[in-house]
Design a protein around this motif. Structure first.
Motif, PDB file in Angstrom:
ATOM      1  N   SER A  56     -42.279  10.481  -4.503  1.00  0.00           N
ATOM      2  CA  SER A  56     -43.420  10.271  -5.382  1.00  0.00           C
ATOM      3  C   SER A  56     -44.542  11.263  -5.072  1.00  0.00           C
ATOM      4  O   SER A  56     -45.156  11.838  -5.980  1.00  0.00           O
ATOM      5  N   GLU A  60     -45.985  14.225  -7.487  1.00  0.00           N
ATOM      6  CA  GLU A  60     -47.411  14.340  -7.802  1.00  0.00           C
ATOM      7  C   GLU A  60     -47.930  15.733  -7.479  1.00  0.00           C
ATOM      8  O   GLU A  60     -48.696  16.335  -8.258  1.00  0.00           O
ATOM      9  N   SER A  64     -49.313  18.551 -10.107  1.00  0.00           N
ATOM     10  CA  SER A  64     -50.635  19.153  -9.930  1.00  0.00           C
ATOM     11  C   SER A  64     -50.556  20.676  -9.925  1.00  0.00           C
ATOM     12  O   SER A  64     -51.388  21.366 -10.535  1.00  0.00           O
TER      13      SER A  64
END
Length: 508
Positions: A56, A60, A64
């Motif tokens: 996870s 992320e 980004s």
């Protein structure tokens, strides 16, 4: 024949103990096997959760970074598009001016030619083509957004299980059992500076040796211990032994348990014998309270002469100034036999209740606290043969100290119908020390451990804790070790204490 039977009995006892030991070990193995299966399942579940968390986080971070690249692409594209639009407009204007200048070369009239030349000069001066920067405002370089995860890959490749602290070692020699407190001390097999704290677990048991899996109480936990010893205080020793184990914890994980240690916590435990107490006493385990209406709740079940007896008690109560009949005016015959049932061990003025456990050897200690408004009470010991009409201290089978707050205040030691007044204040709590083998019964201020009085007697029968109470109540504290201060006083002041001989010439 008899010797062979004795030898066989010893063999049977040894085999039974060994079988019990093996069965306990089998239970331990089964419990451990079950624990391995449950813990493995839990660890696998936690591992999945940890990796899912890593995935996870990576997702992320990737999202980004992708957004950062797209934002940079959009910024540069917008800058270049704007610069390209300006250049196209400038080129278009410049081409138009060039075409006009080229046509002006064909003008024959001097005045018209001069006019066109001036216009061309002015337009060239103001032309945007000559004010443009012909250098791109941004480059096509995107290397500042490139990544190198080689170090991170190395870190991920070094992922491993956490270092688990080793099991501590409890040192039984350094452990101390005294004054209803237990101090447990341990050490690590080797230095570990990553230890954050320790967890101590304990439970009470009546079995010596290794802790058992079945028929045992649950472990109680003391967490976040920073040192390598811990003291449990204010315990009630209502079991023969206590098991202890400890484990070390770092910031992330707890280690293995130490080998369990069993410490002896033997003390005298007893309750008050409700079944044989005086009918005017309300008894519940370790509390006794004067009840002037004892048995009256069942009066409605009694008819005839028995019912008249209960009316007589009510009449006595109405004529008492204090609302409570004097012990000397309470009628024995006022209690109907059907109401008393088995509670006829003591009667008349012997408002007595005994403990339910006999003392036959050893040293023992318990404490007694009286209600503030208690008018009269006695604390001591007695033989089982104490008569049903006998009061504590008035026979040669009982020893006590007596507190009287009715009519006049007295504090005295009593035995064999002899009394010795005690010139000390009545303490809030009275400690009772009984050394059966040494033939000594001593009373102490339970808080300060000041000696109040000491009897010397050769006990020829088992003794029972004894209590008398009138107009008030008493509460007991049992399961207590002999306090260290009392042991010390017994050694240091034994020659200075009073004895029954001092009562021989003093009548009540």
């Amino acid at each position: 024949m008899d010797s062979q039977k004795e030898a066989l009995q010893r063999i049977i006892s040894t085999l039974a103990n060994k079988n019990d030991e093996i069965q306990n070990f089998i239970d331990t193995l089964n419990q451990t096997l079950k624990g391995v299966q449950e813990n493995s399942s839990n660890i696998l579940s936690e591992l999945d959760e940890e990796f899912d968390s890593l995935y996870s986080i990576l997702d992320e971070v990737k999202e980004s970074m992708i957004n950062s690249i797209k934002q940079e692409q959009a910024r540069k594209s917008q800058e270049l598009q704007s610069q390209l639009s300006q250049c196209n407009n400038a080129l278009e204007n410049s081409e138009e001016l060039l075409e006009f200048a080229t046509r002006s070369l064909d003008i024959k009239e001097p005045e018209e030619f001069s006019k066109a030349a001036r216009q061309i000069k002015d337009r060239v001066t103001m032309a945007s083509a000559f004010r443009l920067s012909l250098k791109p405002k941004v480059s096509d370089n995107m290397t500042h957004l490139m990544v190198d995860f080689s170090q991170e890959r190395q870190i991920l490749q070094t992922l491993k299980f956490l270092p688990v602290p080793k099991a501590p070692e409890i040192d039984p020699v350094e452990c101390l059992v005294a004054d209803n407190s237990v101090t447990v001390a341990w050490r690590m097999p080797e230095e570990d500076n990553k230890i954050d704290h320790f967890i101590l677990e304990y439970r009470k048991t009546n079995f010596d040796g290794l802790p058992r899996v079945k028929d045992e109480r649950c472990w109680e936990i003391v967490d976040n211990i920073k040192g390598t010893e811990y003291t449990l205080s204010g315990l009630k020793f209502d079991s023969k032994y206590m098991n202890f184990r400890v484990r070390a914890c770092n910031k992330a994980v707890a280690g293995e348990y130490s080998d369990p240690v069993t410490l002896e916590t033997k003390a005298l435990n007893f309750n008050l014998d409700n079944s044989s107490s005086h009918l005017n006493l309300k008894v519940e385990d370790t509390c006794v309270e004067w009840d002037p209406t004892g048995g009256k709740g069942q009066d409605s079940k009694i008819k005839g002469k028995e019912n008249k007896g209960s009316v007589h008690v009510t009449s006595l109560k109405k004529h008492s100034r204090s609302g409570t009949p004097s012990p000397k005016r309470t009628s024995v015959g006022s209690r109907p036999p059907a109401v008393r049932g088995s509670r006829d061990r003591f009667t008349g003025e012997s408002y007595t209740v005994l403990g339910d456990t006999a003392i036959e050897s050893g040293q023992h200690y318990w404490e007694v606290k009286a209600q503030k408004d208690c008018k009269s009470y006695s604390v001591g010991v007695a033989y089982k043969t104490l008569g049903k009409f006998d009061q504590l201290g008035k026979t040669n089978t009982s020893w006590c100290i007596h507190v009287n707050n009715w009519l006049q205040n007295t504090f005295a030691a009593k035995h064999n119908n002899k009394v010795k007044a005690l010139d000390v204040a009545v303490p809030e709590r009275i400690g009772v020390f009984c050394d059966f083998d040494g033939g000594q019964l001593s009373f102490y201020d339970a808080n300060s451990k000041q000696l109040l009085y000491s009897f010397k007697a050769k006990f020829t029968q088992p003794v029972l804790p004894g209590f008398m109470v009138w107009c008030g109540g008493l509460s007991l504290s049992t399961g207590m070790q002999v306090p260290s201060a009392v042991r010390t006083l017994q050694k240091n002041e034994n020659g200075m204490t009073g004895s029954t001989s001092s009562l021989n010439n003093i009548t009540q």
